[in-house]
Write an enzyme that holds these catalytic residues in place. Structure first.
Site, PDB file in Angstrom:
ATOM      1  N   GLU A  38      15.032  21.962   0.745  1.00  0.00           N
ATOM      2  CA  GLU A  38      15.988  20.823   0.563  1.00  0.00           C
ATOM      3  C   GLU A  38      17.071  20.955   1.710  1.00  0.00           C
ATOM      4  OE1 GLU A  38      17.628  20.593  -3.395  1.00  0.00           O
ATOM      5  OE2 GLU A  38      18.794  18.769  -3.096  1.00  0.00           O
ATOM      6  N   ARG A 264      12.509  36.305  -5.740  1.00  0.00           N
ATOM      7  CA  ARG A 264      13.191  35.666  -4.780  1.00  0.00           C
ATOM      8  C   ARG A 264      14.165  36.972  -4.264  1.00  0.00           C
ATOM      9  NH1 ARG A 264      16.211  31.580  -6.199  1.00  0.00           N
ATOM     10  NH2 ARG A 264      18.222  32.240  -5.024  1.00  0.00           N
ATOM     11  N   LYS A 274      22.802  28.430  -2.134  1.00  0.00           N
ATOM     12  CA  LYS A 274      23.354  27.244  -1.486  1.00  0.00           C
ATOM     13  C   LYS A 274      24.639  26.770  -2.041  1.00  0.00           C
ATOM     14  CE  LYS A 274      19.600  25.323  -0.542  1.00  0.00           C
ATOM     15  NZ  LYS A 274      18.461  24.435   0.006  1.00  0.00           N
TER      16      LYS A 274
HETATM   17  P1  ATP Z   1      19.379  27.989  -3.334  1.00  0.00           P
HETATM   18  O1  ATP Z   1      18.987  28.968  -4.380  1.00  0.00           O
HETATM   19  O2  ATP Z   1      20.096  28.830  -2.459  1.00  0.00           O
HETATM   20  O3  ATP Z   1      20.303  26.929  -3.664  1.00  0.00           O
HETATM   21  P2  ATP Z   1      17.131  26.766  -3.107  1.00  0.00           P
HETATM   22  O4  ATP Z   1      15.770  27.419  -3.712  1.00  0.00           O
HETATM   23  O5  ATP Z   1      17.476  25.426  -3.701  1.00  0.00           O
HETATM   24  O6  ATP Z   1      18.265  27.915  -2.642  1.00  0.00           O
HETATM   25  P3  ATP Z   1      15.422  25.269  -1.371  1.00  0.00           P
HETATM   26  O7  ATP Z   1      16.096  24.644  -0.136  1.00  0.00           O
HETATM   27  O8  ATP Z   1      14.879  24.577  -2.168  1.00  0.00           O
HETATM   28  O9  ATP Z   1      16.779  26.100  -1.812  1.00  0.00           O
HETATM   29  O10 ATP Z   1      14.528  26.359  -0.833  1.00  0.00           O
HETATM   30  C1  ATP Z   1      13.366  26.371   0.094  1.00  0.00           C
HETATM   31  C2  ATP Z   1      12.523  27.464  -0.524  1.00  0.00           C
HETATM   32  O11 ATP Z   1      13.180  28.595  -0.021  1.00  0.00           O
HETATM   33  C3  ATP Z   1      12.021  27.383  -1.670  1.00  0.00           C
HETATM   34  O12 ATP Z   1      10.548  27.612  -1.895  1.00  0.00           O
HETATM   35  C4  ATP Z   1      12.534  28.628  -2.129  1.00  0.00           C
HETATM   36  O13 ATP Z   1      11.455  29.063  -3.404  1.00  0.00           O
HETATM   37  C5  ATP Z   1      12.939  29.635  -1.282  1.00  0.00           C
HETATM   38  N1  ATP Z   1      14.079  30.316  -1.425  1.00  0.00           N
HETATM   39  C6  ATP Z   1      15.337  30.103  -1.788  1.00  0.00           C
HETATM   40  N2  ATP Z   1      16.128  31.296  -2.077  1.00  0.00           N
HETATM   41  C7  ATP Z   1      15.269  32.254  -2.208  1.00  0.00           C
HETATM   42  C8  ATP Z   1      15.656  33.672  -2.208  1.00  0.00           C
HETATM   43  N3  ATP Z   1      16.715  34.196  -2.349  1.00  0.00           N
HETATM   44  N4  ATP Z   1      14.447  34.474  -2.019  1.00  0.00           N
HETATM   45  C9  ATP Z   1      13.224  33.878  -1.751  1.00  0.00           C
HETATM   46  N5  ATP Z   1      12.790  32.638  -1.422  1.00  0.00           N
HETATM   47  C10 ATP Z   1      13.741  31.774  -1.707  1.00  0.00           C
HETATM   48 MG    MG Z   2      15.508  24.526  -4.816  1.00  0.00          MG
END
Ligand code: ATP
Ligand code: MG
Length: 560
Positions: A38, A264, A274
């Site tokens: 995102e 994760r 984020k």
């Molecule tokens: P955050 O938790 O930091 O806000 P998010 O999941 O909202 O991150 P996205 O932009 O939706 O951020 O993430 C893009 C991809 O990265 C998704 O497929 C998510 O599963 C993966 N991702 C995000 N954080 C992690 C993490 N800590 N470990 C592994 N994969 C991750």
């Molecule tokens: Mg997300």
């Protein structure tokens, strides 16, 4: 993305096993994965894990990996983030080729499919407020309650939904919900929201839309449109899978992707969220998204961490189905190991102490040969100037040393690397009683660092010629958080007040001062350092990437 298959050094993990089995059984002839960020912030190390997994398996199994922006929430998303995410994926060493997509590309189709759901009695317009919807959702032990608007006719639902689209209603007035089961044991199936009203400008679709699909509605259908074979995501979406499968079952989608969940990345002393990272930047706890203390990709890059160290780290931690917390020491180990292999050696004095070699001729300078990399003869040698006035590191001298201190002290002999043996004869102090200069003698017979009579010294120190070295600012970065498990909800209390230390009187080899390298160097006995973009021609600035050894545990008494 197409690529030659590369050999992987990772042991197999459950995702790779599933893909191999799907290829063996001819369920798929070619795999397609995607990384779906995102664009509401910069990428961090957790994303690096997901990127390495999705692009990595596509590479290894001769498939493709799409980069797809999940741009369904225009109030939080910006072009700056779209650009930075692309740059970061490339920096990590991955390439999506022509497979760059946006969920917003599918807004028309997603809308059509929402009407399909309505027509088939699988979705309805709800006039309840967000708060009411939440209040009636029930709990893990209690079922939810049906909305009073749940039994609207298809005609009424279509009419209201079209008017939502036309922008007739204010934000929050109505939503479109899937009609599934308010008593489901899985809360995600209790009539989840598919569309909400949002009068907001979208970076790509402008003001065309007054309604935007929810993440849960857009995500699975986007995967289906793109023919994703293995939709890999983190564990918190496991409970959403029944909803995604329900939608795929109800809609005329061109393919039915299967979702697989992995754990994760969590890292000690680090918050990978984020939301938290945005607050750190916004509230000025760090200098920006690329502050070297940030676990963002741009932060790591500015800190001098090479992309191969990040890839190595991700490979080492592997891919598992159970959540765990990885020791920050693992990341540091990967960085040190990588830099030890590739970083050129240089000399820098971080906290200078003047040394005058009293028996060295005043006008004389000589050039001594120094190796650029001890394990790599091809890296060659360079020449460094030696003269009567030198700098050594302040903490390499003690006037009254304890028993095990072998570095410089009155009467004690040490080796200056690549140069001579020196012995301290006098200590010069200022009015406050602080040591400001040392008087030493050198032994001309020890040129190159060895005594012809075979006598030994117990310490070899780095040094620089005072007149030939250049000034520099050096920024020493330490962990941003003092707590191994910082509290994401209230992290300010866990911030390390000494996470940045600025050394403004450092001295460096003249060659370092002029080199414009973005690659980290080893400053002998000190660690790895990289030139910062804040450098000016007169005043180069260096960031410490990492020390040579792990001293953090000692400093804070924590386990690192
Ligand atoms: P955050 O938790 O930091 O806000 P998010 O999941 O909202 O991150 P996205 O932009 O939706 O951020 O993430 C893009 C991809 O990265 C998704 O497929 C998510 O599963 C993966 N991702 C995000 N954080 C992690 C993490 N800590 N470990 C592994 N994969 C991750
Ligand atoms: Mg997300």
């Amino acid at each position: 993305m197409t690529a030659e298959p590369v050999a992987t050094e990772t042991g197999r993990d459950f995702i790779r096993d599933i893909i191999q089995a799907d290829l063996d059984s001819k369920k798929h002839s070619r795999i397609v994965t995607r990384f779906p960020p995102e664009p509401n912030g910069y990428l961090h190390l957790g994303h690096a894990k997901s990127i390495a997994l999705n692009f990595g398996v596509a590479q290894e199994f001769c498939g493709r990996c799409h980069l797809r922006f999940d741009d369904t929430n225009p109030t939080k998303e910006e072009q700056e983030y779209i650009d930075s995410i692309q740059a970061d994926v490339r920096w990590l060493g991955y390439d999506w080729g022509s497979d760059l997509f946006y969920a917003s590309d599918y807004f028309d189709r997603l809308y059509e499919w929402a009407e399909t759901l309505i027509r088939n009695g699988h979705a309805y317009v709800d006039d309840q407020s967000q708060a009411d919807i939440r209040a009636h959702r029930g709990t893990l032990t209690e079922p939810g309650q049906n909305s009073p608007f749940r039994d609207r006719t298809v005609e009424e639902n279509l009419d209201l939904f079209r008017r939502m689209k036309a922008g007739e209603f204010p934000n929050g007035a109505r939503v479109l919900r899937a009609k599934i089961d308010m008593a489901s044991g899985n809360i995600n199936l209790r009539d989840p929201v598919l569309y909400r009203i949002l009068h907001a400008h979208h970076p790509r679709t402008g003001s065309k839309w007054s309604i935007y699909p929810s993440y849960d509605y857009a995500h699975g259908q986007s995967d289906a449109i793109e023919g994703i074979t293995h939709s890999i995501c983190t564990l918190e979406f496991e409970d959403h899978r029944p909803l995604y499968d329900w939608l795929l079952d109800k809609l005329p989608v061109p393919s039915k992707p299967h979702q697989y969940e992995f754990a994760r990345l969590n890292l000690t002393y680090t918050l990978l969220s984020k939301r938290v990272l945005t607050m750190l930047v916004r509230d000025g706890h760090v200098a920006g998204w690329d502050d070297p203390r940030m676990p963002t990709i741009v932060g790591l890059k500015r800190r001098g961490v090479p992309p191969e160290a990040v890839r190595e780290f991700v490979k080492r931690i592997g891919v598992a189905k159970a959540n765990s917390v990885v020791d920050l020491g693992m990341l540091e180990f990967s960085i040190r190991e990588c830099l030890n292999r590739i970083a050129l050696r240089r000399m820098a004095v971080l906290r200078p102490l003047k040394v005058v070699i009293t028996n060295y001729p005043e006008a004389q300078t000589e050039e001594l040969e120094a190796v650029n990399h001890p394990d790599d003869p091809a890296a060659g040698t360079r020449r460094i100037a030696f003269s009567r006035e030198l700098y050594i590191e302040q903490d390499d001298f003690m006037e009254n040393p304890p028993k095990k201190f072998f570095r410089l002290s009155p009467g004690n002999e040490v080796r200056l690397r690549y140069a001579y043996f020196i012995k301290c004869t006098d200590v010069v102090k200022n009015a406050a009683g602080e040591v400001v200069e040392l008087r030493c003698t050198y032994d001309p017979a020890t040129k190159g660092g060895n005594a012809p009579d075979g006598r030994k010294v117990k310490a070899t120190m780095h040094w620089l010629s005072a007149a030939h070295s250049k000034p520099a600012e050096i920024r020493i970065y330490n962990q941003l958080f003092l707590n191994a498990a910082p509290d994401a909800a209230n992290f300010t209390g866990d911030l390390n007040p000494r996470s940045l230390e600025i050394l403004s009187d450092a001295r460096i080899e003249p060659a370092i001062a002029t080199a414009n390298s973005t690659e980290a160097m080893q400053f002998e006995r000190q660690g790895y350092f990289v030139r910062d973009a804040d450098s000016t021609p007169d005043r180069p600035v260096f960031n410490r990437t990492i020390g040579l050894r792990d001293t953090f545990a000692k400093e804070v008494g924590g386990k690192s």
